[in-house]
Design an enzyme around this catalytic site. Structure first.
Site, PDB file in Angstrom:
ATOM      1  N   SER A  40       0.818  -1.517   0.282  1.00 47.35           N
ATOM      2  CA  SER A  40       0.419   0.361  -0.132  1.00 47.35           C
ATOM      3  C   SER A  40       1.077   1.592  -0.472  1.00 47.35           C
ATOM      4  O   SER A  40       0.182   2.131  -0.261  1.00 47.35           O
ATOM      5  CB  SER A  40      -1.042   0.208   0.804  1.00 47.35           C
ATOM      6  OG  SER A  40      -0.343  -0.499   2.463  1.00 47.35           O
ATOM      7  N   HIS A 264      -0.669   5.880   6.120  1.00 49.54           N
ATOM      8  CA  HIS A 264      -0.059   6.408   4.997  1.00 49.54           C
ATOM      9  C   HIS A 264       0.303   7.583   4.335  1.00 49.54           C
ATOM     10  O   HIS A 264       0.480   8.635   4.311  1.00 49.54           O
ATOM     11  CB  HIS A 264      -0.582   5.449   3.606  1.00 49.54           C
ATOM     12  CG  HIS A 264      -1.433   3.617   4.143  1.00 49.54           C
ATOM     13  ND1 HIS A 264      -1.966   3.612   4.950  1.00 49.54           N
ATOM     14  CD2 HIS A 264      -0.951   3.205   3.249  1.00 49.54           C
ATOM     15  CE1 HIS A 264      -2.221   2.343   4.667  1.00 49.54           C
ATOM     16  NE2 HIS A 264      -1.074   1.941   4.101  1.00 49.54           N
TER      17      HIS A 264
END
Length: 286
Positions: A40, A264
């Site tokens: 990711s 993230h």
């Protein structure tokens, strides 16, 4: 001469223009087929626009920005959120094995993997849970330490062997490719501080968690060197842009992500990572 374009979200554009994009002009490079492998942190979940729902892949992730910077005619971005080294050779939902994207003629490969193998998200989740119970101590570090031995050491050693296997398989499938292992950017503040109101990690666990990521990056750099690949340090350049910083400064989103999935890199973070990748390509040509 091609320079990396700035495509970050409006809230982060000032940060990218001032501190991220430096001299990324590409020196006489011709890449015909670039394959991006990874998890990711490569795919860019939560950054619009999404190009693959199964993998949370963004059209503003660092592989896309890198490909644009070096004018690659064919990009095979097969990165996928949740991927481990096992998904290099096995399917992940509707996604086929990532290494299937490689060709004998592939001439550039980036690999961003390993975080899910040591379960970084699970480590952070445990640290948050224990931090709520003991905000002043280091309960998470203690929970991973048995008889004075850090249990994450074994995870790192096991993952190192898996990284070796992946890199060797890449070389076998694409023997002439320039291969770059891409490290992970700053998550927690590099000075060891925490922002408990944003992410409730105990004061003593913040520097330990920072060092877990540094150990992961050190391992990845070592495996890259051992297997004839380059290593892209995305950590150093992202210091000062951790999840504790405000919108417009941070390149890493906190748990409640605003500009990307929580914990993230956001669009500005991917811009910075792309800059690091392009600079690494330049260095291989120096």
């Amino acid at each position: 001469m091609v320079a990396l374009a700035t495509t970050a979200a409006p809230a982060a554009q000032a940060s990218v223009r001032d501190t991220s994009v430096r001299d990324t002009s590409v020196r006489d490079i011709s890449v015909a087929h670039y394959v991006a492998l990874g998890d990711s942190y490569t795919a860019g979940p939560g950054i619009p626009d999404e190009t693959d729902a199964n993998c949370g892949r963004s059209d503003r992730n660092y592989p896309t920005l890198t490909a644009a910077a070096i004018a690659v005619p064919a990009l095979g971005d097969v990165s996928c959120a949740g991927a481990t080294t096992a998904h290099m050779t096995s399917s992940q939902g509707t996604a086929p094995p990532q290494l299937d994207a490689l060709r004998p003629t592939t001439d550039l490969v980036t690999l961003g993997i390993g975080g899910n193998d040591i379960n970084v998200s699970g480590i952070i989740a445990r640290c948050v849970l224990l931090g709520k119970l003991n905000p002043s101590g280091s309960p998470c570090k203690a929970s991973y330490t048995i008889a004075g031995i850090d249990q994450l050491d074994q995870r790192l050693k096991t993952t190192a062997a898996k990284i070796d296997t992946v890199l060797q398989d890449i070389r076998r499938r694409s023997p002439n490719a320039r291969v770059l292992v891409v490290g992970y950017p700053v998550i927690m503040p590099d000075d060891g501080s925490n922002c408990y109101a944003t992410v409730p990690i105990a004061r003593g666990d913040a520097p330990w968690l920072r060092d877990v990521e540094k150990r992961l990056n050190t391992m990845l750099a070592g495996r890259a060197a051992a297997n004839g690949a380059g290593f892209v340090d995305t950590y150093t350049g992202s210091i000062g842009h951790d999840l504790c910083k405000p919108i417009g400064v941070r390149w890493m989103e906190p748990m409640e992500g605003v500009d990307s999935a929580g914990l993230h890199p956001n669009a500005a973070g991917h811009q910075a990572m792309a800059t690091s990748v392009v600079n690494a390509i330049n260095r291989t040509l120096a």
